[in-house]
Structures are given as C-alpha cells and as structure tokens.
Design a protein around this motif. Structure first.
Motif, mmCIF file in Angstrom:
data_model
loop_
_atom_site.group_PDB
_atom_site.id
_atom_site.type_symbol
_atom_site.label_atom_id
_atom_site.label_comp_id
_atom_site.label_asym_id
_atom_site.label_seq_id
_atom_site.Cartn_x
_atom_site.Cartn_y
_atom_site.Cartn_z
ATOM 1 N N VAL A 261 0.969 -1.053 0.005
ATOM 2 C CA VAL A 261 -0.170 0.115 0.146
ATOM 3 C C VAL A 261 0.714 1.345 0.127
ATOM 4 O O VAL A 261 1.951 1.503 0.907
ATOM 5 C CB VAL A 261 -0.919 0.222 1.282
ATOM 6 N N THR B 263 0.848 5.055 0.608
ATOM 7 C CA THR B 263 -0.131 6.347 1.037
ATOM 8 C C THR B 263 0.454 7.666 0.450
ATOM 9 O O THR B 263 1.404 8.050 0.664
ATOM 10 C CB THR B 263 0.200 6.382 2.827
ATOM 11 N N VAL C 76 -5.159 0.359 5.749
ATOM 12 C CA VAL C 76 -4.013 -0.372 5.627
ATOM 13 C C VAL C 76 -4.487 -1.839 6.244
ATOM 14 O O VAL C 76 -3.884 -3.007 5.778
ATOM 15 C CB VAL C 76 -2.860 0.236 6.085
ATOM 16 N N GLN D 163 -6.751 -3.811 4.076
ATOM 17 C CA GLN D 163 -6.017 -4.640 2.946
ATOM 18 C C GLN D 163 -5.351 -5.733 3.443
ATOM 19 O O GLN D 163 -4.808 -6.527 2.875
ATOM 20 C CB GLN D 163 -5.275 -3.453 2.364
ATOM 21 N N ALA E 131 -2.000 -5.475 4.489
ATOM 22 C CA ALA E 131 -0.934 -5.026 3.717
ATOM 23 C C ALA E 131 0.256 -5.579 4.419
ATOM 24 O O ALA E 131 0.237 -5.578 5.730
ATOM 25 C CB ALA E 131 -0.637 -3.712 3.608
ATOM 26 N N VAL F 268 3.973 -0.981 3.581
ATOM 27 C CA VAL F 268 3.433 0.491 3.382
ATOM 28 C C VAL F 268 4.363 1.190 3.156
ATOM 29 O O VAL F 268 5.550 1.189 3.933
ATOM 30 C CB VAL F 268 2.861 0.605 4.738
ATOM 31 N N SER G 28 5.545 5.258 2.573
ATOM 32 C CA SER G 28 5.052 6.613 2.953
ATOM 33 C C SER G 28 6.130 7.496 2.806
ATOM 34 O O SER G 28 7.575 7.034 3.189
ATOM 35 C CB SER G 28 4.531 6.362 4.230
ATOM 36 N N LEU H 46 2.703 5.116 11.847
ATOM 37 C CA LEU H 46 2.917 3.903 11.141
ATOM 38 C C LEU H 46 4.253 3.152 11.713
ATOM 39 O O LEU H 46 4.518 2.063 11.787
ATOM 40 C CB LEU H 46 3.360 4.413 9.649
ATOM 41 N N ARG I 271 7.435 -1.205 6.754
ATOM 42 C CA ARG I 271 7.228 0.195 6.470
ATOM 43 C C ARG I 271 8.473 0.519 5.694
ATOM 44 O O ARG I 271 9.437 0.516 6.134
ATOM 45 C CB ARG I 271 6.981 1.068 7.680
#
Length: 273
Positions: free
Chosen positions: A156, A158, A231, A234, A236, A239, A241, A261, A269
């Motif tokens: 994902v 963002t 998030v 989904q 995920a 992620v 970002s 996050l 992440r």
C-alpha cells in the motif's frame, strides 16, 4: 532501477534472524552487496569523584563486552547469508543513530527493525528509525514482525502531493515492481479535481515502471485514522510513505502518520524524506 548497495542494521542486544533474512532476499533479488552493520555505545556509570577509577574500569568492561557481541553478531550474520550474496561487515563503538546515518552514505537502501516503535529512548543501544530516515537522505525499510517477506504480497502506497511522498514513491519502485498487488491510497477532506489529477499522475508514473496499481481515494477529515484503517483492512505487508518531521532542540518531531506507522510493527514500512 534497483538497489545495488544495502545496509542492514542489527540491534546489538536483539534478535537478528528476521531482518537479515529479508535483507538477504532483497539483496539476492537485486544482485546487491549486503553490508551488515552494528553500533552500540557503553553507558557511562554515575558515581562520585572518589570512584573515578571504578567508573573507567566499568566503562571499559562494557566496551569490551560490546566488541565481543559484535564478533558474535558478525558470525551469525555471515552464517545466515552464507553463499547467498556478497557481504561486508562494519561495526562502531558509537551511538547507533548517528553511526547508521554515516554508514548510509554508501547505500541505496537501509534496513532495520523497530520493535519498540517510533523512539525507544535507549540512544546508546538502538537506532531510532525516524531519526535515521530524516537525517540520512536514504530510504529506510523497517522490517515488520509478522509479515516480513520479499517480494511483498500486498503493498500500500499512502499518497499525498508532497516532496516526501514523491521521494518515497520513486525510491520504492524496485519493491513495488516485485509486489503481487499494489494499491495507492489518498485521504483528503474533499476529493476534488487536484486530488484526482495527482492520483492520475501517480498511476501514470507507476505504469511507466511496469507496475499495475489500484487507486483508492477516501474522503475523510481523519487522515491518520482513515489511512491506518485502510491498511489494516487490506492486510498489507508493506506500506510505503513519506516521512514527515522537523528539528527542534536536537529532537525529531514527527508528523502524525509517520509516528503512527512507526508504531505498527505487524507490517514492513518503507519511508523516505
């Protein structure tokens, strides 16, 4: 476009198998060199002037213990990646955050773990991930505790139209190219034409890089809550970002989504600033 030099940061007192596994998979897929790195600083004992000699002795003992720990971690690191990728090893008797920032100069990507979220407070033993990404000028992949894998199953992105988000999108291209499913999500109080135009430009950018992505625009005044809910819904495992923050009195103050996050360790992440 790929990563050719990857640094994996290892916590001196923590487990390393998970983060090394992800780093070696990514390095193998990218045909990159993998640099194992560990830094730690000895605590300075507090005592009166009459105990200066004892303080110095205790401090030196802690440094000797850290050097022995570096040797153990190097052996474990090399055992975990044996024959998989080309490796290097570096270590530093120094505070982990500034040491890792310096080490990142020769890297395309830095990997680490953050089992305690945005900031641990233990600046002598653990690198602060937000400090690293905001100071290093390099993208940071913070490996999750539950769904750490390369390639990602569900990624994902963002999105908001800022330089940090643009940088993160570009830096993450190699990871997004290998993901099974990519979704770009934006949250705004009003989904107007400028928002739709920015999403269209992101879709075109990804398409040119061979990435098929689904766009999702959410109208909400609660940016952070809506993004995190999306998030989670989904499922995920990655992620992407931008990392938002500014310096004040030598401390890093983080934007809401960055801090939120960093506090979610279930998934990995990817952040750039």
């Amino acid at each position: 476009m790929s990563y050719k030099s990857i640094v994996v940061n290892l916590d001196v007192d923590g487990p390393i198998e998970s983060v090394v596994k992800v780093a070696s998979e990514l390095a193998a897929a990218s045909r990159a060199r993998l640099i194992g790195f560990c830094a730690a600083d000895a605590y300075l004992p507090v005592t009166g002037p009459e105990g200066a000699a004892l303080v110095a002795q205790a401090w030196q003992q802690m440094r000797d213990d850290d050097e022995r720990r570096f040797k153990e971690l190097r052996e474990e690191f090399e055992s975990l990646v044996a024959g998989v990728v080309k490796t290097e090893w570096h270590e530093a008797l120094d505070r982990p955050t500034p040491a890792l920032v310096r080490m990142s100069r020769g890297a395309d990507l830095v990997l680490t773990q953050a089992l305690d979220g945005a900031a641990t407070g233990d600046t002598a033993r653990i690198a602060d991930p937000a400090g690293v990404v905001l100071q290093s000028g390099r993208p940071l992949l913070i490996v999750g505790t539950e769904k750490a894998s390369v390639p990602a199953r569900k990624a994902v992105v963002t999105w908001k139209d800022t330089k940090e988000a643009r940088r993160a999108l570009s830096d993450a291209v190699p990871l997004l190219q290998s993901a099974a499913e990519v979704t770009v999500v934006t949250v705004a109080s009003t989904i107007d034409q400028p928002v739709r135009d920015s999403m269209a430009d992101v879709d075109a950018f990804l398409t040119w890089h061979g990435i098929r992505a689904r766009g999702e625009a959410i109208e909400s005044i609660d940016e952070v809550g809506s993004l995190l809910d999306f998030v989670d819904a989904q499922g995920a495992d990655l992620v992407v970002s931008g990392a938002y923050g500014h310096s004040r009195l030598r401390e890093w103050i983080f934007g809401g989504i960055t801090r939120s996050l960093l506090g979610r360790n279930r998934f990995s992440r990817f952040m750039s600033a």
